[in-house]
Design an enzyme around this catalytic site. Structure first.
Site, PDB file in Angstrom:
ATOM      1  N   TYR A 236      -1.507  -0.514  10.970  1.00 18.32           N
ATOM      2  CA  TYR A 236      -1.673  -1.187   9.679  1.00 18.32           C
ATOM      3  C   TYR A 236      -0.489  -0.893   8.767  1.00 18.32           C
ATOM      4  O   TYR A 236       0.163  -1.807   8.240  1.00 18.32           O
ATOM      5  CB  TYR A 236      -2.991  -0.743   9.010  1.00 18.32           C
ATOM      6  CG  TYR A 236      -3.064  -1.087   7.527  1.00 18.32           C
ATOM      7  CD1 TYR A 236      -3.070  -2.403   7.090  1.00 18.32           C
ATOM      8  CD2 TYR A 236      -3.129  -0.070   6.562  1.00 18.32           C
ATOM      9  CE1 TYR A 236      -3.136  -2.713   5.727  1.00 18.32           C
ATOM     10  CE2 TYR A 236      -3.196  -0.369   5.202  1.00 18.32           C
ATOM     11  CZ  TYR A 236      -3.195  -1.693   4.798  1.00 18.32           C
ATOM     12  OH  TYR A 236      -3.246  -1.992   3.453  1.00 18.32           O
TER      13      TYR A 236
ATOM     14  N   LYS B 246       2.468  -3.341   7.176  1.00 14.95           N
ATOM     15  CA  LYS B 246       2.717  -3.508   5.741  1.00 14.95           C
ATOM     16  C   LYS B 246       4.159  -3.095   5.408  1.00 14.95           C
ATOM     17  O   LYS B 246       4.839  -3.754   4.602  1.00 14.95           O
ATOM     18  CB  LYS B 246       1.720  -2.695   4.910  1.00 14.95           C
ATOM     19  CG  LYS B 246       0.280  -3.194   4.946  1.00 14.95           C
ATOM     20  CD  LYS B 246       0.068  -4.595   4.393  1.00 14.95           C
ATOM     21  CE  LYS B 246       0.237  -4.684   2.891  1.00 14.95           C
ATOM     22  NZ  LYS B 246      -0.161  -6.026   2.387  1.00 14.95           N
TER      23      LYS B 246
ATOM     24  N   THR C   7       0.823  -1.204   0.000  1.00 10.11           N
ATOM     25  CA  THR C   7       0.000   0.000   0.000  1.00 10.11           C
ATOM     26  C   THR C   7       0.860   1.259   0.000  1.00 10.11           C
ATOM     27  O   THR C   7       2.007   1.233   0.456  1.00 10.11           O
ATOM     28  CB  THR C   7      -0.895  -0.002   1.261  1.00 10.11           C
ATOM     29  OG1 THR C   7      -1.471   1.279   1.428  1.00 10.11           O
ATOM     30  CG2 THR C   7      -0.095  -0.317   2.527  1.00 10.11           C
ATOM     31  N   ASP C   8       0.272   2.359  -0.467  1.00  7.05           N
ATOM     32  CA  ASP C   8       0.993   3.644  -0.405  1.00  7.05           C
ATOM     33  C   ASP C   8       1.089   4.169   1.032  1.00  7.05           C
ATOM     34  O   ASP C   8       1.846   5.096   1.309  1.00  7.05           O
ATOM     35  CB  ASP C   8       0.303   4.698  -1.303  1.00  7.05           C
ATOM     36  CG  ASP C   8      -1.137   5.013  -0.906  1.00  7.05           C
ATOM     37  OD1 ASP C   8      -1.691   4.340  -0.013  1.00  7.05           O
ATOM     38  OD2 ASP C   8      -1.711   5.959  -1.499  1.00  7.05           O
ATOM     39  N   GLU C   9       0.309   3.548   1.948  1.00  9.71           N
ATOM     40  CA  GLU C   9       0.298   4.067   3.326  1.00  9.71           C
ATOM     41  C   GLU C   9       1.642   3.883   4.023  1.00  9.71           C
ATOM     42  O   GLU C   9       1.912   4.544   5.028  1.00  9.71           O
ATOM     43  CB  GLU C   9      -0.849   3.414   4.116  1.00  9.71           C
ATOM     44  CG  GLU C   9      -2.182   3.664   3.420  1.00  9.71           C
ATOM     45  CD  GLU C   9      -3.426   3.323   4.239  1.00  9.71           C
ATOM     46  OE1 GLU C   9      -3.361   3.335   5.468  1.00  9.71           O
ATOM     47  OE2 GLU C   9      -4.460   3.061   3.610  1.00  9.71           O
TER      48      GLU C   9
HETATM   49  P1  NAD Z   1      -9.545  -7.360   2.343  1.00  9.34           P
HETATM   50  O1  NAD Z   1      -9.505  -7.136   3.820  1.00  9.34           O
HETATM   51  O2  NAD Z   1     -10.791  -7.085   1.586  1.00  9.34           O
HETATM   52  O3  NAD Z   1      -9.144  -8.881   2.024  1.00  9.34           O
HETATM   53  C1  NAD Z   1      -8.122  -9.549   2.686  1.00  9.34           C
HETATM   54  C2  NAD Z   1      -8.296 -11.044   2.447  1.00  9.34           C
HETATM   55  O4  NAD Z   1      -7.239 -11.731   3.122  1.00  9.34           O
HETATM   56  C3  NAD Z   1      -9.613 -11.604   2.998  1.00  9.34           C
HETATM   57  O5  NAD Z   1     -10.216 -12.431   2.031  1.00  9.34           O
HETATM   58  C4  NAD Z   1      -9.192 -12.396   4.215  1.00  9.34           C
HETATM   59  O6  NAD Z   1     -10.034 -13.508   4.492  1.00  9.34           O
HETATM   60  C5  NAD Z   1      -7.783 -12.839   3.821  1.00  9.34           C
HETATM   61  N1  NAD Z   1      -6.947 -13.125   4.993  1.00  9.34           N
HETATM   62  C6  NAD Z   1      -6.789 -12.331   6.095  1.00  9.34           C
HETATM   63  N2  NAD Z   1      -5.978 -12.957   6.972  1.00  9.34           N
HETATM   64  C7  NAD Z   1      -5.613 -14.137   6.407  1.00  9.34           C
HETATM   65  C8  NAD Z   1      -4.783 -15.217   6.836  1.00  9.34           C
HETATM   66  N3  NAD Z   1      -4.189 -15.206   8.031  1.00  9.34           N
HETATM   67  N4  NAD Z   1      -4.600 -16.255   5.989  1.00  9.34           N
HETATM   68  C9  NAD Z   1      -5.221 -16.286   4.771  1.00  9.34           C
HETATM   69  N5  NAD Z   1      -6.037 -15.313   4.342  1.00  9.34           N
HETATM   70  C10 NAD Z   1      -6.229 -14.247   5.150  1.00  9.34           C
HETATM   71  O7  NAD Z   1      -8.323  -6.529   1.781  1.00  9.34           O
HETATM   72  P2  NAD Z   1      -8.134  -5.784   0.377  1.00  9.34           P
HETATM   73  O8  NAD Z   1      -8.619  -4.414   0.502  1.00  9.34           O
HETATM   74  O9  NAD Z   1      -8.636  -6.662  -0.708  1.00  9.34           O
HETATM   75  O10 NAD Z   1      -6.550  -5.734   0.321  1.00  9.34           O
HETATM   76  C11 NAD Z   1      -5.789  -6.813  -0.236  1.00  9.34           C
HETATM   77  C12 NAD Z   1      -4.315  -6.461  -0.175  1.00  9.34           C
HETATM   78  O11 NAD Z   1      -4.083  -5.244  -0.904  1.00  9.34           O
HETATM   79  C13 NAD Z   1      -3.791  -6.229   1.235  1.00  9.34           C
HETATM   80  O12 NAD Z   1      -2.505  -6.788   1.316  1.00  9.34           O
HETATM   81  C14 NAD Z   1      -3.755  -4.706   1.364  1.00  9.34           C
HETATM   82  O13 NAD Z   1      -2.745  -4.314   2.268  1.00  9.34           O
HETATM   83  C15 NAD Z   1      -3.429  -4.304  -0.058  1.00  9.34           C
HETATM   84  N6  NAD Z   1      -3.915  -2.951  -0.479  1.00  9.34           N
HETATM   85  C16 NAD Z   1      -5.226  -2.589  -0.271  1.00  9.34           C
HETATM   86  C17 NAD Z   1      -5.659  -1.339  -0.732  1.00  9.34           C
HETATM   87  C18 NAD Z   1      -7.113  -0.908  -0.589  1.00  9.34           C
HETATM   88  O14 NAD Z   1      -7.452   0.227  -0.949  1.00  9.34           O
HETATM   89  N7  NAD Z   1      -8.023  -1.745  -0.115  1.00  9.34           N
HETATM   90  C19 NAD Z   1      -4.775  -0.481  -1.370  1.00  9.34           C
HETATM   91  C20 NAD Z   1      -3.441  -0.887  -1.549  1.00  9.34           C
HETATM   92  C21 NAD Z   1      -3.036  -2.140  -1.104  1.00  9.34           C
HETATM   93  P1  TYD Z   2     -10.631   4.034   4.554  1.00 10.52           P
HETATM   94  O1  TYD Z   2     -11.644   3.656   3.520  1.00 10.52           O
HETATM   95  O2  TYD Z   2     -10.718   3.397   5.900  1.00 10.52           O
HETATM   96  O3  TYD Z   2      -9.203   3.844   3.897  1.00 10.52           O
HETATM   97  P2  TYD Z   2      -7.731   4.296   4.453  1.00 10.52           P
HETATM   98  O4  TYD Z   2      -7.816   4.626   5.895  1.00 10.52           O
HETATM   99  O5  TYD Z   2      -6.934   3.062   4.205  1.00 10.52           O
HETATM  100  O6  TYD Z   2      -7.332   5.476   3.596  1.00 10.52           O
HETATM  101  O7  TYD Z   2     -10.739   5.615   4.779  1.00 10.52           O
HETATM  102  C1  TYD Z   2     -10.609   6.524   3.697  1.00 10.52           C
HETATM  103  C2  TYD Z   2     -10.667   7.921   4.276  1.00 10.52           C
HETATM  104  O8  TYD Z   2     -11.985   8.149   4.808  1.00 10.52           O
HETATM  105  C3  TYD Z   2      -9.719   8.133   5.458  1.00 10.52           C
HETATM  106  O9  TYD Z   2      -9.236   9.477   5.404  1.00 10.52           O
HETATM  107  C4  TYD Z   2     -10.599   7.951   6.686  1.00 10.52           C
HETATM  108  C5  TYD Z   2     -11.941   8.451   6.196  1.00 10.52           C
HETATM  109  N1  TYD Z   2     -13.141   7.782   6.809  1.00 10.52           N
HETATM  110  C6  TYD Z   2     -14.198   8.577   7.283  1.00 10.52           C
HETATM  111  O10 TYD Z   2     -14.155   9.814   7.222  1.00 10.52           O
HETATM  112  N2  TYD Z   2     -15.293   7.944   7.792  1.00 10.52           N
HETATM  113  C7  TYD Z   2     -15.375   6.570   7.870  1.00 10.52           C
HETATM  114  O11 TYD Z   2     -16.397   6.059   8.380  1.00 10.52           O
HETATM  115  C8  TYD Z   2     -14.283   5.781   7.366  1.00 10.52           C
HETATM  116  C9  TYD Z   2     -14.330   4.283   7.415  1.00 10.52           C
HETATM  117  C10 TYD Z   2     -13.196   6.445   6.833  1.00 10.52           C
END
Ligand code: NAD
Ligand code: TYD
Length: 354
Positions: free
Chosen positions: A160, A164, A135-137
């Site tokens: 988090y 990562k 992630t970019d975080e």
């Molecule tokens: P998500 O929480 O929707 O999905 C995570 C999946 O991992 C779930 O299906 C969960 O059951 C599985 N999982 C969790 N713990 C596990 C374990 N111990 N063993 C096996 N499976 C397990 O997450 P997401 O948003 O789809 O993110 C997927 C990946 O992409 C993550 O690594 C996250 O850090 C990265 N990412 C997410 C975003 C975003 O905007 N959501 C952006 C950049 C990177």
């Molecule tokens: P989120 O979807 O949790 O992603 P991330 O924290 O990984 O960026 O949140 C996106 C943005 O929205 C973040 O600045 C936090 C804000 N946020 C709210 O304002 N209200 C909410 O209920 C949630 C879940 C997030």
């Protein structure tokens, strides 16, 4: 030259991004076996993959990346030549309540995956790939100007992002120390279908639909750079087949939105879709206590993947957001299913008792 993989392990494939990646790979690469390993935590849902579950090149395995012996045996059984590692705990607010769980899954789980790949590929690393999705975080929080590039120093500020960042460092350490063929990508915030409604966009859609308050943290001034999830999946696809080993790639849509502006746009779209008078949904916006250590701004410079691999995002945000709203409104059963049970308890704790 494009790589060729016979057996690809995708971890976390039942989650939000993982399910889009699994769908893309199962459909695009019928001659490759795609194994989806997922623990099915609250965030993992096999309903996300009903359209591909009967394809002959797809196998689902329920299992936990923190279970070292299970992971070692899985590598022996399937002899993977590529790993696309997405499994993780992914929600910042949950990491603030339970940092240890994030360290165990995201750090120890990733080390287990690295060790299993290293052991399995001990005779030859030729033609193998360990791709870690990050992630970019990990780069921390930007001020009003500037972008995260691949050389920006890591500065994680939430449990988090710290977990990562740590896992990214281990992946790179295995490249330098053991010559494991790795690649990492760091992507900005994703949005789209099958997104668990604890994250901002699906939570807001869900609450607007049900006429419930839409919680905006602080003053809503924090900025995120939003990318359509299928564009993330297409970036992952090009990196799997053409990404340079030992490199990292930043993925993002040059699409920065202040949270409050995004929610206002979403309210406008929802008014239109639900045939409500303009301004009805915006009345639900409720400013709530800010997230602890809330990162101000994320913004990705994705020049490297665009120039080197020819990837670019396919959708404008307004179009993608409308598509996303349409999906949620057409899939109420999915939404009701994932928001029953444990999610209710989480929601109470996070928002009602604040
Ligand atoms: P998500 O929480 O929707 O999905 C995570 C999946 O991992 C779930 O299906 C969960 O059951 C599985 N999982 C969790 N713990 C596990 C374990 N111990 N063993 C096996 N499976 C397990 O997450 P997401 O948003 O789809 O993110 C997927 C990946 O992409 C993550 O690594 C996250 O850090 C990265 N990412 C997410 C975003 C975003 O905007 N959501 C952006 C950049 C990177
Ligand atoms: P989120 O979807 O949790 O992603 P991330 O924290 O990984 O960026 O949140 C996106 C943005 O929205 C973040 O600045 C936090 C804000 N946020 C709210 O304002 N209200 C909410 O209920 C949630 C879940 C997030």
């Amino acid at each position: 030259m494009k790589r060729d993989f016979k057996t690809i392990l995708i971890t976390g494939g039942a989650g939000f991004i993982g399910s889009h990646v699994v769908r893309r790979f199962v459909n695009n690469y019928p001659d490759s076996k795609i194994i989806n390993l997922d623990k099915l935590t609250y965030a993992g849902n096999l309903q996300n993959l009903t359209d591909v579950e009967n394809k002959p090149n797809y196998t689902f395995v329920k299992g936990d990346i923190t279970d070292k012996n299970f992971i070692d045996e899985l590598f022996i059984k399937y002899n993977f030549d590529a790993v696309v590692h997405l499994a993780a705990e992914s929600h910042v607010d949950r990491s603030i309540s339970n940092p240890t769980e994030f360290a165990i899954t995201n750090v120890i789980g990733t080390i287990n995956m690295l060790n299993a790949a290293k052991k399995s590929w001990a005779n030859s690393m030729e033609g193998k790939l360990f791709y870690h999705i990050s992630t970019d975080e990990v780069f921390g929080s930007l001020g009003a100007t500037g972008f995260f590039t691949e050389t920006t120093a890591y500065d994680p500020r939430s449990p988090y992002s710290a977990s990562k960042a740590s896992s990214d460092h281990f992946v790179m350490a295995y490249y330098h120390t053991y010559k494991l063929p790795v690649v990492i990508s760091n992507c900005s915030n994703n949005y789209g279908s099958h997104h668990f409604p604890e994250k901002l966009i699906p939570l807001a859609i869900h609450n607007i639909k049900d006429n419930k308050p839409v919680p905006v943290y602080g003053k809503g001034e924090n900025i995120r750079d939003w990318l359509f999830v299928e564009d993330h999946a297409s970036a992952i696809d090009v990196i799997v087949y053409r990404g340079t080993i030992g490199n990292t790639y930043n993925i993002g849509g040059h699409n920065e939105w202040k949270n409050i502006d995004l929610i206002n746009l979403l309210c406008k779209i929802m008014d239109k879709k639900l045939n409500r008078a303009t301004g009805t949904s915006a009345k639900l916006i409720t400013f709530v206590k800010d997230r602890a250590g809330h990162d101000m701004r994320y913004a990705i410079d994705s020049t490297k993947i665009q120039k080197e691999l020819g990837w670019k995002p396919s959708l404008q945000f307004e179009e993608g957001l409308e598509k996303t709203v349409d999906w949620y409104l057409a899939n109420e059963a999915w939404l009701n299913n994932v928001t029953s049970g444990d999610y209710q308890k989480y929601y109470e704790k996070q928002y009602v008792q604040r």
